[in-house]
Design an enzyme around this catalytic site. Structure first.
Site, short mmCIF file in Angstrom:
data_model
loop_
_atom_site.label_atom_id
_atom_site.label_comp_id
_atom_site.label_asym_id
_atom_site.label_seq_id
_atom_site.Cartn_x
_atom_site.Cartn_y
_atom_site.Cartn_z
N GLN A 11 7.90 25.99 -1.01
CA GLN A 11 6.76 26.68 -0.53
C GLN A 11 7.07 27.56 0.64
O GLN A 11 6.75 26.80 1.87
CB GLN A 11 5.82 25.39 -0.97
N GLY A 35 12.65 22.77 -16.95
CA GLY A 35 12.59 24.31 -17.42
C GLY A 35 13.32 25.40 -17.28
O GLY A 35 13.15 26.27 -18.59
N LYS A 49 13.51 36.39 -14.21
CA LYS A 49 12.84 35.11 -15.21
C LYS A 49 11.33 35.43 -14.27
O LYS A 49 11.62 35.93 -13.25
CB LYS A 49 13.43 33.55 -14.21
N ASP A 90 0.60 -1.17 -0.30
CA ASP A 90 -0.01 -0.07 0.29
C ASP A 90 0.79 1.17 -0.03
O ASP A 90 0.80 2.12 -0.05
CB ASP A 90 -1.16 -0.28 1.35
N HIS A 115 16.18 26.48 -0.30
CA HIS A 115 16.09 26.98 -0.96
C HIS A 115 16.41 28.62 -0.91
O HIS A 115 16.39 29.05 -1.57
CB HIS A 115 14.80 26.77 -1.77
N ASP A 174 18.17 33.08 -11.86
CA ASP A 174 16.70 33.83 -11.94
C ASP A 174 17.51 35.02 -10.28
O ASP A 174 18.46 34.88 -10.17
CB ASP A 174 16.13 33.50 -11.32
C1 R5P Z 1 13.21 28.48 -8.61
O1 R5P Z 1 13.56 30.10 -6.77
C2 R5P Z 1 14.53 27.06 -7.85
O2 R5P Z 1 15.89 28.50 -7.62
C3 R5P Z 1 14.92 27.01 -8.76
O3 R5P Z 1 15.37 27.42 -10.57
C4 R5P Z 1 14.40 26.28 -10.04
O4 R5P Z 1 13.06 24.97 -8.41
C5 R5P Z 1 14.54 24.80 -10.73
O5 R5P Z 1 12.87 24.26 -10.76
P1 R5P Z 1 12.89 23.54 -12.50
O6 R5P Z 1 13.81 22.93 -13.03
O7 R5P Z 1 11.77 22.72 -12.56
O8 R5P Z 1 12.51 24.86 -13.99
#
Ligand code: R5P
Length: 295
Positions: free
Chosen positions: A97, A228, A193, A38, A130, A170
């Site tokens: 999150q 991505g 970004k 399960d 993060h 970013d």
């Molecule tokens: C976003 O703020 C993180 O620093 C990464 O750039 C992001 O989590 C990368 O995710 P993905 O590979 O899905 O674009």
């Protein structure tokens, strides 16, 4: 009196735990895990009564399973009346999150912080969480260690780079990119970004702050998940005539065919730490974790 140190090899990170135990000349406690039909986990491990316990368990996918196993190991240590319980979670799931982006969302990392503490965890070591906001929800002692010097030194010693530009995909990652570029002695830029919060789609501004034509680029990110961000960043960099592009990250989640997509986008090599085991994990973080535990 110095208590005996025991490194508990969580099911997600047995190799990393073994390296740390070896570094610290500590006892390594294996964990036997069984996944029932399960999908529930059952864990079994030896007695850790009165020991200083270090649980090593990265919470990469399946994240919920790895998190629950972490809580189970903490409970076992608590039930055994361990002298101390320290958890090493190199990749901290749910740290992205860290706020309510849209009405109705839950700040997941706040809940994870509470669960770890309530289960009996006394201190936490994590690698490049993060955001500092994610870190702010923890009330226990937390050491957030940067692996960027290890990654940058790996690049300096193993990649032949020409007129390098370190690029953060970013604005949020610019400090990380600066730290990396300082070691290489190179320029740094951050791409612009943004994300459509409903569709999840990401967009980039294709104008850059500096000329990157015929220069090598090291893209530096904390996490590569779907790939991505790196794929789209590559398109912008290629458009601006970048030469070779390398993708380096701390936590290579690389879900599904992310690695193939990244290679197809023109990235020469993907390099990550071993916070998550994979063929791209070329940078060993055990020395910085052991040093932190020693101190
Ligand atoms: C976003 O703020 C993180 O620093 C990464 O750039 C992001 O989590 C990368 O995710 P993905 O590979 O899905 O674009």
């Amino acid at each position: 009196m110095q208590k005996e140190l025991s490194v508990i090899a969580g099911p997600s990170s047995p190799n990393l735990a073994a390296k740390i135990a070896q570094d610290l000349r500590a006892e390594l406690i294996p964990v036997d895990v069984r996944i029932f039909t399960d999908s529930e986990s059952r864990i079994k491990m030896g007695d850790v009564k009165k020991k200083n316990c270090v649980i090593v368990q990265s919470t990469y996918p399946p994240a919920d399973r790895h998190l629950l196993q972490t809580l189970m190991m903490i409970k076992k240590c608590k039930d055994d009346l361990a002298a101390d319980i320290c958890t090493v979670i190199p990749y901290m799931a749910y740290a992205r999150q860290d706020r309510v982006f849209q009405d109705g969302e839950v700040i997941s990392i706040e809940l994870i912080a509470k669960l770890l503490e309530t289960a009996g965890n006394k201190r936490l070591i994590t690698i490049d969480i993060h955001s500092s906001l994610a870190l702010s929800y923890f009330r226990i002692d937390v050491q957030n260690i940067s692996s960027i010097p290890l990654l940058a030194n790996h690049a300096a010693n193993n990649i032949k780079l020409n007129r390098t530009v370190v690029v953060s995909p970013d604005a949020g990652g610019i400090e990380r990119a600066y730290e990396f570029a300082k070691i290489l002695g190179s320029d740094t830029i951050a791409l612009k970004k943004w994300r459509d919060r409903n569709s999840g789609e990401i967009f980039f501004d294709d104008k850059l702050e500096c000329n990157i034509a015929h220069r090598d680029v090291v893209l530096v990110d904390d996490i590569i998940s779907s790939g991505g961000s790196i794929v789209k960043a590559c398109q912008i960099l290629k458009k601006n005539k970048a030469d070779k592009i390398y993708a380096m990250c701390v936590h290579a989640l690389l879900v599904e065919d992310a690695a193939e997509k990244i290679r197809a986008a023109g990235v020469q090599e993907i390099i990550s730490t071993n916070s998550i085991p994979s063929r791209y994990a070329k940078v060993d973080i055990s020395p910085i974790i052991s040093a932190c535990l020693r101190s």
